[in-house]
Design an enzyme around this catalytic site. Structure first.
Site, short mmCIF file in Angstrom:
data_model
loop_
_atom_site.label_atom_id
_atom_site.label_comp_id
_atom_site.label_asym_id
_atom_site.label_seq_id
_atom_site.Cartn_x
_atom_site.Cartn_y
_atom_site.Cartn_z
N TRP A 5 0.85 -1.19 0.00
CA TRP A 5 0.00 0.00 0.00
C TRP A 5 0.89 1.24 0.00
CZ3 TRP A 5 -2.76 -4.27 1.13
CH2 TRP A 5 -4.13 -4.27 0.85
N SER A 6 0.45 2.27 -0.72
CA SER A 6 1.30 3.44 -0.94
C SER A 6 1.68 4.19 0.34
CB SER A 6 0.61 4.36 -1.93
OG SER A 6 1.25 5.59 -1.99
N TRP A 7 0.67 4.65 1.12
CA TRP A 7 1.09 5.48 2.27
C TRP A 7 1.61 4.61 3.40
CZ3 TRP A 7 -2.35 8.83 5.91
CH2 TRP A 7 -3.49 8.14 6.33
N ASP A 8 1.18 3.33 3.43
CA ASP A 8 1.80 2.41 4.39
C ASP A 8 3.30 2.34 4.13
OD1 ASP A 8 -1.08 1.52 4.13
OD2 ASP A 8 -0.45 0.21 5.77
N GLY A 42 -7.28 7.43 2.65
CA GLY A 42 -6.67 6.55 3.64
C GLY A 42 -7.51 6.43 4.90
N ASP A 92 -10.91 5.60 5.22
CA ASP A 92 -12.05 5.15 4.43
C ASP A 92 -13.45 5.53 4.93
OD1 ASP A 92 -9.76 3.92 3.57
OD2 ASP A 92 -10.54 1.89 3.59
N TYR A 97 -13.07 1.23 12.61
CA TYR A 97 -12.07 1.74 11.66
C TYR A 97 -11.77 3.23 11.88
CZ TYR A 97 -9.57 0.41 7.33
OH TYR A 97 -8.62 0.09 6.39
N TRP A 98 -12.19 4.15 11.01
CA TRP A 98 -11.85 5.57 11.17
C TRP A 98 -12.97 6.38 11.83
CZ3 TRP A 98 -7.00 7.37 10.42
CH2 TRP A 98 -6.12 6.54 9.73
N GLU A 107 -3.32 -2.32 14.23
CA GLU A 107 -3.60 -1.34 13.17
C GLU A 107 -4.21 -0.09 13.79
OE1 GLU A 107 -6.38 -2.94 10.39
OE2 GLU A 107 -6.04 -1.37 8.90
N GLN A 164 0.85 -4.81 12.42
CA GLN A 164 0.72 -3.89 11.29
C GLN A 164 2.08 -3.20 11.08
OE1 GLN A 164 -2.34 -3.51 9.77
NE2 GLN A 164 -1.86 -1.83 8.38
C1 DGY Z 1 -8.94 -1.45 2.69
O1 DGY Z 1 -9.02 -2.44 1.98
O2 DGY Z 1 -9.42 -1.36 3.80
C2 DGY Z 1 -8.15 -0.31 2.20
O3 DGY Z 1 -8.26 0.79 3.04
C3 DGY Z 1 -8.45 0.05 0.77
O4 DGY Z 1 -7.27 0.52 0.28
#
Ligand code: DGY
Length: 466
Positions: A49-52, A192, A194, A387-388, A431, A446
């Site tokens: 993953w890019s920002w990871d 990022g 979501d 999650y977020w 995470e 993570q």
């Molecule tokens: C996910 O699969 O949860 C990611 O955030 C999508 O890139």
């Protein structure tokens, strides 16, 4: 025992705990190492993953300059012709049912004339541009350590600089055709963050059409489905992907017809900070004269965009829905965007710190540790495990810590660092975490969590210039 001895013993125990935590962080990074890239987490996220990867590079900088450099170079090896860095580079070796939407779902993106050669396939979305910040960190760590790493880091900066310039140029043009200083995203995945409530209103306006059934492999890897986005969220995510593919991943087509077009302030603020880092890299690699003015103009434009998104009543910035033509009001960590962008006025800094320390964030009485929940518990739609929508994320805490240091707030930065480390020592390299109980949520081990922990533990004395 004298109180002096007592103090020495406590200091030694604390140091011992930090040494152990750093050893565990190194172990996670080695365990997830795929050779020249690192998988985001062993089961839930088997791809790059890019920002990871950018955050992971910051941690790897403390293990090996060469390996850290490889991480970003591997990602940028799949940069699109337009300069876009894809949000996922798919691991061809991952089991076919390990992640959805996987490479076969995105395969058509490879038909775009701008796509890099496949396999491996990439998605055609992107994610926040932490990469230049990470590249500069590789240099800072190598320079502090001395030895052969310094030459390796300089050679790396020379290689990565033109790619970073192209990436930022893509964001400043294709993703900001209005010249507003703010980046447009096409999908919540690009932020990022979501399922953050900051997208609720814009997503609610997206009408999902005919969608074949699809698997939720992600739910197999978490203890409870409440830790992941809901199926209503997912339907919209998959529908938006379908529309982006239908538009052939073409920016002009997407801008013309896409139902989700949002100015993301966190993404935009990270771009400002990344442009500051790019300016320093430009000097280190002795870039051509025109580059300095170009990057300085990008920085100024970014600040103007964030200034225009400021909500004085909340003391935070707000995202903007281009389709509805309205700001998206939500109390989330993204609102601290000007702190992350840097160089704010003393008044703005005071307002941001007041908001950060208010009962909406760090001052909330139920928090297990004073680390910011991703969404304020005072926000409608807050959920401590989802999650977020409430959990606290170590990488966001790293960004805020780094921003407080740059803003000349070392004591506040240090408090945030300590609380974040206490949380990781208690919960492991999760995470994300329930802000009230400290329970680990989402994936275990993570990579980016281990990476920022290592940076906190090893780079404590690294001087970060404002
Ligand atoms: C996910 O699969 O949860 C990611 O955030 C999508 O890139």
């Amino acid at each position: 025992m004298s109180s002096k001895n007592n103090l020495v013993m406590r200091a030694e125990t604390a140091l011992g705990a930090e040494v152990q935590l750093a050893a565990r962080a190194r172990h996670v990074l080695r365990q997830n190492d795929m050779g020249d890239w690192t998988c985001a987490a062993p089961n839930l996220y088997p791809h790059q993953w890019s920002w990871d990867s950018a955050f992971i590079t910051i941690g790897l900088a403390h293990l090996s300059t060469r390996r850290a450099a490889k991480e970003l170079l591997a990602l940028f090896g799949h940069q699109w012709g337009t300069g876009k860095v894809p949000h996922i580079v798919f691991n061809s070796e991952a089991p076919p049912d390990s992640y959805f939407p996987g490479p076969e779902h995105w395969a058509c993106a490879a038909a775009s004339p701008d796509a890099p050669p496949a396999p491996p396939y990439t998605s055609c979305l992107c994610q926040p541009p932490v990469h230049a910040i990470a590249a500069l960190r590789v240099w800072e760590v190598a320079e502090r350590n001395g030895g052969e790493g310094v030459d390796e880091a300089r050679a790396f900066l020379r290689q990565i600089y033109p790619k970073l310039l192209l990436w930022h140029g893509y964001l400043m043009t294709h993703r900001d055709p209005e010249g507003s200083g703010l980046v447009t995203i096409y999908h919540p995945w690009e932020s990022g963050t979501d399922n953050s409530p900051r997208w609720d209103a814009a997503l609610a306006a997206v009408e999902v059409g005919d969608l074949p059934s699809y698997p939720r492999y992600d739910l197999r890897h978490v203890a409870n489905p409440s830790e992941r986005p809901t199926s209503a969220d997912y339907d919209r995510y998959i529908w938006l992907v379908k529309l982006i593919k239908k538009a052939s991943c073409d920016e002009t087509n997407i801008y013309r017809s896409h139902p989700f077009l949002v100015k993301d302030i966190l993404f935009s603020a990270i771009l400002v900070a990344a442009n500051e880092a790019l300016l320093k890299i430009a000097a280190l690699v002795e870039a051509q004269d025109g580059d300095y003015t170009l990057i300085a103009n990008w920085i100024a434009r970014g600040h103007r965009g964030l200034d225009g998104s400021w909500d004085p009543e909340l003391g935070l910035c707000l995202n903007y829905d281009l389709r509805a033509g309205t700001p998206l009001r939500a109390l989330t960590v993204a609102g601290f965007a000007p702190l992350i962008a840097g160089r704010q006025s003393p008044e703005r800094l005071e307002a941001l710190i007041a908001a950060l320390e208010s009962s909406a964030f760090l001052g909330h009485p139920w928090l297990r540790w004073p680390v910011p929940p991703s969404t304020s518990p005072l926000q409608v739609g807050f959920h401590p495990r989802s999650y977020w929508r409430g959990p606290t994320w170590p990488v966001i805490n790293w960004l805020l810590w780094w921003s407080l240091l740059r803003a000349g707030e070392p004591e506040r930065a240090q408090r945030l660092r300590q609380a974040s480390l206490q949380q990781l020592a208690f919960g492991g390299f999760g995470e994300y975490f329930d802000p009230f109980t400290g329970e680990l949520l989402g994936a275990n081990d993570q990579s980016w969590t281990a990476a920022v922990a290592l940076d906190w533990l090893v780079a404590d004395d690294l001087l970060i210039a404002a």
